[in-house]
Design an enzyme around this catalytic site. Sequence first.
Site, PDB file in Angstrom:
ATOM      1  N   GLY A 102      74.139 -21.238 -43.929  1.00 40.57           N
ATOM      2  CA  GLY A 102      75.508 -21.510 -44.357  1.00 40.57           C
ATOM      3  C   GLY A 102      76.340 -21.931 -43.166  1.00 40.57           C
ATOM      4  O   GLY A 102      75.971 -21.677 -42.011  1.00 40.57           O
ATOM      5  N   CYS A 126      74.781 -15.509 -37.157  1.00 44.25           N
ATOM      6  CA  CYS A 126      75.794 -16.539 -37.346  1.00 44.25           C
ATOM      7  C   CYS A 126      75.547 -17.643 -36.324  1.00 44.25           C
ATOM      8  O   CYS A 126      75.276 -17.352 -35.151  1.00 44.25           O
ATOM      9  CB  CYS A 126      77.173 -15.922 -37.134  1.00 44.25           C
ATOM     10  SG  CYS A 126      78.522 -17.079 -37.344  1.00 44.25           S
ATOM     11  N   LEU A 127      75.655 -18.887 -36.746  1.00 47.43           N
ATOM     12  CA  LEU A 127      75.427 -20.007 -35.828  1.00 47.43           C
ATOM     13  C   LEU A 127      76.441 -19.999 -34.675  1.00 47.43           C
ATOM     14  O   LEU A 127      76.185 -20.554 -33.614  1.00 47.43           O
ATOM     15  CB  LEU A 127      75.491 -21.349 -36.577  1.00 47.43           C
ATOM     16  CG  LEU A 127      74.350 -21.624 -37.570  1.00 47.43           C
ATOM     17  CD1 LEU A 127      74.536 -22.986 -38.225  1.00 47.43           C
ATOM     18  CD2 LEU A 127      72.986 -21.544 -36.894  1.00 47.43           C
ATOM     19  N   GLN A 132      83.821 -23.387 -38.157  1.00 44.26           N
ATOM     20  CA  GLN A 132      82.702 -23.385 -37.187  1.00 44.26           C
ATOM     21  C   GLN A 132      82.449 -24.769 -36.607  1.00 44.26           C
ATOM     22  O   GLN A 132      81.727 -24.882 -35.614  1.00 44.26           O
ATOM     23  CB  GLN A 132      81.419 -22.887 -37.857  1.00 44.26           C
ATOM     24  CG  GLN A 132      81.464 -21.402 -38.219  1.00 44.26           C
ATOM     25  CD  GLN A 132      80.134 -20.957 -38.783  1.00 44.26           C
ATOM     26  OE1 GLN A 132      79.889 -21.097 -39.972  1.00 44.26           O
ATOM     27  NE2 GLN A 132      79.266 -20.448 -37.932  1.00 44.26           N
ATOM     28  N   HIS A 177      79.813 -13.982 -46.157  1.00 36.45           N
ATOM     29  CA  HIS A 177      79.877 -14.293 -44.723  1.00 36.45           C
ATOM     30  C   HIS A 177      80.695 -15.565 -44.481  1.00 36.45           C
ATOM     31  O   HIS A 177      81.567 -15.598 -43.610  1.00 36.45           O
ATOM     32  CB  HIS A 177      78.435 -14.444 -44.204  1.00 36.45           C
ATOM     33  CG  HIS A 177      78.313 -14.833 -42.761  1.00 36.45           C
ATOM     34  ND1 HIS A 177      77.731 -13.999 -41.818  1.00 36.45           N
ATOM     35  CD2 HIS A 177      78.669 -15.968 -42.096  1.00 36.45           C
ATOM     36  CE1 HIS A 177      77.767 -14.616 -40.639  1.00 36.45           C
ATOM     37  NE2 HIS A 177      78.318 -15.811 -40.782  1.00 36.45           N
ATOM     38  N   GLU A 178      80.411 -16.613 -45.274  1.00 39.07           N
ATOM     39  CA  GLU A 178      81.100 -17.894 -45.049  1.00 39.07           C
ATOM     40  C   GLU A 178      82.565 -17.820 -45.464  1.00 39.07           C
ATOM     41  O   GLU A 178      83.438 -18.402 -44.799  1.00 39.07           O
ATOM     42  CB  GLU A 178      80.388 -19.024 -45.793  1.00 39.07           C
ATOM     43  CG  GLU A 178      78.934 -19.262 -45.400  1.00 39.07           C
ATOM     44  CD  GLU A 178      78.663 -19.321 -43.903  1.00 39.07           C
ATOM     45  OE1 GLU A 178      79.568 -19.698 -43.140  1.00 39.07           O
ATOM     46  OE2 GLU A 178      77.545 -18.956 -43.499  1.00 39.07           O
ATOM     47  N   HIS A 191      84.605 -16.369 -42.782  1.00 36.76           N
ATOM     48  CA  HIS A 191      84.942 -17.334 -41.733  1.00 36.76           C
ATOM     49  C   HIS A 191      86.268 -18.037 -42.036  1.00 36.76           C
ATOM     50  O   HIS A 191      87.025 -18.364 -41.116  1.00 36.76           O
ATOM     51  CB  HIS A 191      83.861 -18.415 -41.620  1.00 36.76           C
ATOM     52  CG  HIS A 191      82.718 -18.070 -40.701  1.00 36.76           C
ATOM     53  ND1 HIS A 191      82.898 -17.822 -39.364  1.00 36.76           N
ATOM     54  CD2 HIS A 191      81.389 -17.962 -40.931  1.00 36.76           C
ATOM     55  CE1 HIS A 191      81.724 -17.573 -38.802  1.00 36.76           C
ATOM     56  NE2 HIS A 191      80.775 -17.639 -39.729  1.00 36.76           N
TER      57      HIS A 191
HETATM   58 NI    NI Z   1      78.730 -17.389 -39.538  1.00 33.70          NI
END
Ligand code: NI
Length: 155
Positions: A46, A88-89, A51, A130-131, A134
């Site tokens: 995701g 997380c990226l 991000q 999670h997304e 963000h």
């Molecule tokens: Ni993330």
Amino acid sequence: MAIRQIRYEGDPILRKVSREVTEINDRIITLLEDMIDTMYEYEGVGLAAPQVGVLRRVVVIDIGEGPIKLINPEIIEEEGEIIDVEGCLSIPGRAGNVKRPEKVKVKYLDESGEEKIIEGTGLLAKALCHEIDHLNGILYIDKMIEEVELDEDED
Ligand code: NI
């Protein structure tokens, strides 16, 4: 289609609240496509617009069943509780256990502006929560119960 630069923890943009999308124009469509390319490039499940440095309420997810594009996603129901590991990226090299709802129902707009509802359990529920966090400037490490030894296959 293009790979966008990922923003990493410590970048203040990750802590800001993203704005709702009021018009699904070419910029939003391109953003969605680029976010999908970027998510695949970095092997995430995701990605949220902040991000890649864009403070709009736009999320992409692929838990291995094809890409889902969500505009203005909002959790409208949640059920149960589960503790599972997340990564997380924007926070490479780390992972941690987080408590999330086991099941969520999310309202969103698709890229043609149609209102849709998606129900997720397991990995999809985790990714949705999670997304969406963000978009509100929240990172999983804020909710982390404990750090977990990194598993290469984690998101
Ligand atoms: Ni993330």
